[in-house]
Scaffold this active site. Structure first.
Site, short mmCIF file in Angstrom:
data_model
loop_
_atom_site.label_atom_id
_atom_site.label_comp_id
_atom_site.label_asym_id
_atom_site.label_seq_id
_atom_site.Cartn_x
_atom_site.Cartn_y
_atom_site.Cartn_z
N ALA A 192 0.84 -1.20 0.00
CA ALA A 192 0.00 0.00 0.00
C ALA A 192 0.87 1.25 0.00
CB ALA A 192 -0.91 0.00 1.23
N CYS A 665 -3.26 -4.87 -3.01
CA CYS A 665 -2.33 -4.26 -2.04
C CYS A 665 -2.70 -4.64 -0.62
CB CYS A 665 -2.37 -2.73 -2.14
SG CYS A 665 -2.24 -2.03 -3.78
N CYS A 666 -1.70 -4.94 0.18
CA CYS A 666 -1.84 -4.94 1.63
C CYS A 666 -0.65 -4.16 2.17
CB CYS A 666 -1.92 -6.35 2.19
SG CYS A 666 -0.44 -7.35 1.93
N LYS A 667 -0.29 -4.35 3.42
CA LYS A 667 0.79 -3.53 3.99
C LYS A 667 2.09 -3.71 3.22
CE LYS A 667 2.35 -4.60 8.12
NZ LYS A 667 2.43 -4.67 9.60
N THR A 673 -1.83 -10.32 0.45
CA THR A 673 -1.89 -10.19 -1.01
C THR A 673 -1.73 -11.54 -1.68
OG1 THR A 673 -1.09 -7.90 -1.01
CG2 THR A 673 -0.72 -9.18 -3.01
#
Length: 748
Positions: A192, A665-667, A673
């Site tokens: 992200a 998206c993730c962190k 993801t």
């Protein structure tokens, strides 16, 4: 169990539980979808591919072959370096313009000095970051463990192309009998976009910008308040000035060159170009903001001399004494001086148009005397004075240059006076934005630049790959220049703790991509890396194509038409932190983002249906029931169901049907993801390619255990374990849990 492509297998494994549902082959060479001729272009932006081959049974007891590929992108570092260079150039120019504002009263002069001190420090910081990034030669990947490093702030986290190619068991090449590719699915996976080094103690950009603007509007600080819209407008006009002034000077010189050659056709063409650019120049100053800014700057001068009695429209408010800051208003606190001569600006501004009219009249006269039967017709507004042509004396044919030269000089002089006044006044507007809260204002700009850089790197990567795979699809190319492309981001962040700030950063960064347009140009060398031009608020990414590929494009694109993108973000938190947010916290941020972006997606669909040709729409509607999908998406967004992953599936499906670019998206684009993209791949195989229903879970586990995504985990943290603990696994929705033995310590 099946053929291995190209014979390039390093090792073969089967499912650990002995279930013969898949042949997994690690392959060392990527495969081109659009033919080997495009590989050099694609390889210029993609690096270090990891390829896996699978074989799964279909519902009619045949075999489908799957090729999974994951590649890094050199754009991870190239785009941030391009962007930072532009920021430095823009900020140096702005700083110089602030220095050249001229003499100011003590209050404003002290404020200017303070602003310049901080701005120079920021430029030095950007230059240091660019120097450090330039040392990363050959880099194409920033690992999740590096997301907090200051020198890599502008670089996207773990950016990869995730590609699945499906080989149908029904379509075969007649000559070889080998199954052919009948479908391709791309997803860009990236962490992200967020300012991890800056931290999230006070929230992310969405909250910080709102708080900053509210305080700036409502607090009586020693400055003049201009709304964000007016500040953006000032930047736009300044940019137009900087672009148009040299263009007009060039066309004026070309006109003189045509005159010296006594070429009527060349003279008319040169005049046409000069007229068009000059009219754009004059139109740029019609905005009321320029008048207001001139007055504001006038009040900031020491001992300003007042020239005429008050006019009705400028006497509604008295300004403060000249050495004192104006009083803050609820709206834009633009000062009004009781006897400031507004008409002086009107006269200066109008002189440019009058000078152009004189040139047009002279050209008409010269061509008429030379025997030409047609006038130049250069002034589209019809503002040429009737007596102007008659007032110009007759001259011999050989004196064309001498007769036009003084008129061109007058035009340039008038234009120079307008530019000088407008530049100073609009720069004064920008000074107000910087003056409010130093260094907070500049730190917000830095944060926004960081987030935008990460988002833009992913977008450019996605655009180039989409263009390469759809280069010979006439429908896609028509959509590209007629409507633009939808760019759909799937977010998996929770609305709890630091991830709230990440989501707030991400929402602003993705929204800011609306300021980006693409332009496709022909590559003149082997360097096909994209080039960025423009400024904050408006960027153009020039994508270079080799000559053979460029020639296949529609005329509108080849002529340089700007191609627009429509970014949308849908977020659904899925981990244990989202469970806490839903039970004890607040999920309104996620709900607001999803609702706002649904409206943007719906607006794109409306434009798509209106602008695409009727015959295309007719065929499109036969193949896709997008209206029903959109209604279903809206119902799911409004249902407020916990961890409603149906939102993500519907948004992704709509994006694919609209020829869009998909992001997940993730962190850090590593664990959540990986669960999402593998689930998406297997769901596509089930719904679109008849994957046998009894093998859905086996295929999913196989991809997660042996596929590209576990390799992604390895290259990020040097361990083949997804970073999940038991609490997280219990909180995940169905099908988002990895197979036994593939998870370990939770990510922090």
């Amino acid at each position: 169990m099946g053929e291995i492509e190209d014979g390039e297998a390093d090792h073969i494994t089967t499912d650990v539980q002995g279930q013969k549902c898949a042949l997994v082959c690690e392959c060392t060479a990527p495969e081109s979808v659009s033919g080997k001729d495009n590989l050099p272009f694609l390889n210029s932006v993609l690096k270090n591919p990891v390829c896996k081959l699978y074989r799964f049974p279909t519902s009619d007891n045949k075999w489908m072959r799957i090729r999974e590929q994951m590649s890094e992108s050199i754009l991870s570092f190239h785009i941030p370096k391009e962007l930072i260079s532009l920021h430095i150039k823009e900020d140096l120019c702005r700083n110089q313009e602030i220095k050249e504002l001229g003499e100011l009263s003590p209050h404003w002069d002290n404020l200017r000095k303070n602003v310049l001190t901080h701005c120079d420090q920021m430029v030095n910081m950007y230059q240091d970051i660019l120097t450090e990034l330039s040392k990363e030669t050959g880099s194409s990947f920033k690992s999740s463990s590096s997301k907090g490093e200051k020198t890599l702030e502008f670089v996207p986290i773990n950016l990869h192309l995730q590609r699945m190619q499906v080989h149908s068991p029904h379509l075969k090449d007649i000559s070889s009998g080998i199954p052919q590719i009948d479908a391709l699915y791309d997803v860009i996976t990236v962490g992200a976009p967020a300012a991890h080094f800056q931290g999230f103690k006070n929230g992310g950009l969405r909250k910080l910008l709102h708080r900053f603007e509210t305080e700036r509007r409502n607090t009586g600080y020693q400055f003049i308040y201009y709304s964000p819209e007016n500040t953006a407008k000032a930047k736009e006009v300044l940019s137009n000035i900087n672009q148009l002034q040299p263009l007009i000077a060039t066309h004026a010189d070309l006109l003189l060159n045509s005159a010296s050659q006594h070429s009527p056709d060349s003279l008319k063409n040169s005049l046409k170009m000069l007229s068009e650019k000059t009219e754009l120049f004059v139109h740029a100053f019609k905005d009321q903001l320029v008048r207001s800014a001139l007055l504001a700057l006038y009040t900031a001068r020491p001992g300003g001399i007042l020239k005429k009695p008050p006019s009705p429209k400028s006497s509604t408010e008295e300004s403060s004494p000249q050495d004192q800051p104006p009083v803050m208003r609820g709206q834009d606190s633009i000062p009004h001086h009781s006897d400031y001569d507004e008409e002086e600006w009107d006269r200066v501004w109008a002189n440019v148009g009058k000078s152009l009219n004189c040139i047009i009249a002279m050209v008409d006269k010269l061509i008429e005397r030379d025997g030409g039967s047609e006038g130049s017709g250069g002034n589209n507004d019809g503002e040429k004075e009737p007596s102007l042509t008659d007032a110009i004396p007759s001259h011999p044919r050989e004196d064309w240059y001498e007769q036009l030269y003084p008129l061109i000089l007058t035009l340039k002089d008038c234009m120079g006076e307008v530019v000088n006044r407008a530049k100073q006044s609009l720069t004064f507007v920008l000074l107000q934005e910087l003056a409010y809260s130093l260094p907070q204002c500049l730190m917000l700009t830095l944060r926004r630049d960081i987030v935008f850089s990460q988002a833009l790197a992913g977008l450019v990567c996605g655009f180039i790959i989409k263009l390469q795979t759809s280069l010979y699809d006439p429908g896609f190319l028509q959509q590209l220049h007629t409507v633009g492309l939808i760019v759909q981001y799937e977010g998996l962040l929770s609305t709890y703790s630091d991830e709230i700030g990440m989501l707030e950063d991400m929402a602003v960064g993705i929204s800011d991509l609306k300021k980006v347009a693409f332009k496709i140009i022909e590559a003149k060398s082997n360097d096909v890396l994209p080039v960025i031009t423009g400024r904050r608020e408006h960027y153009v990414v020039e994508v270079k194509l080799p000559a053979r590929m460029f020639e296949s494009l529609p005329l509108q694109i080849k002529e340089g038409q700007l191609l627009h993108v429509y970014p949308v973000l849908f977020n659904v938190g899925i981990n244990e932190q989202q469970t806490l947010a839903e039970r004890f916290g607040d999920v309104s941020l996620q709900e607001s983002i999803n609702q706002e972006n649904f409206e943007l997606l719906q607006e794109y669909y409306k434009i798509f249906m209106e602008k695409m040709p009727p015959d295309y729409i007719s065929h499109f509607q036969e193949q896709n029931d997008l209206k029903a999908l959109l209604e279903n998406l809206l119902q799911n967004i409004q249902s407020k169901k916990r961890k409603n992953v149906e939102i993500m599936w519907l948004a992704a499906t709509i994006c694919r049907k609209l020829n869009g670019i998909r992001f997940t998206c993730c962190k850090s684009a590593k664990d959540r993801t990986s669960m999402s993209v593998t689930l998406e791949q297997c769901s596509i195989l089930r719904d679109e390619h008849q994957l046998h229903k009894d093998f859905f879970i086996r295929a999913l586990d196989c991809m997660r255990r042996e596929g590209c995504r576990i390799e992604n985990v390895l290259k990020n943290i040097k361990c083949r374990k997804y970073a999940f603990n038991m609490l997280q696994l219990m909180a995940f929705p169905k099908y988002y849990r990895p197979p036994e033995g593939t998870y370990g310590k939770a990510d922090t």
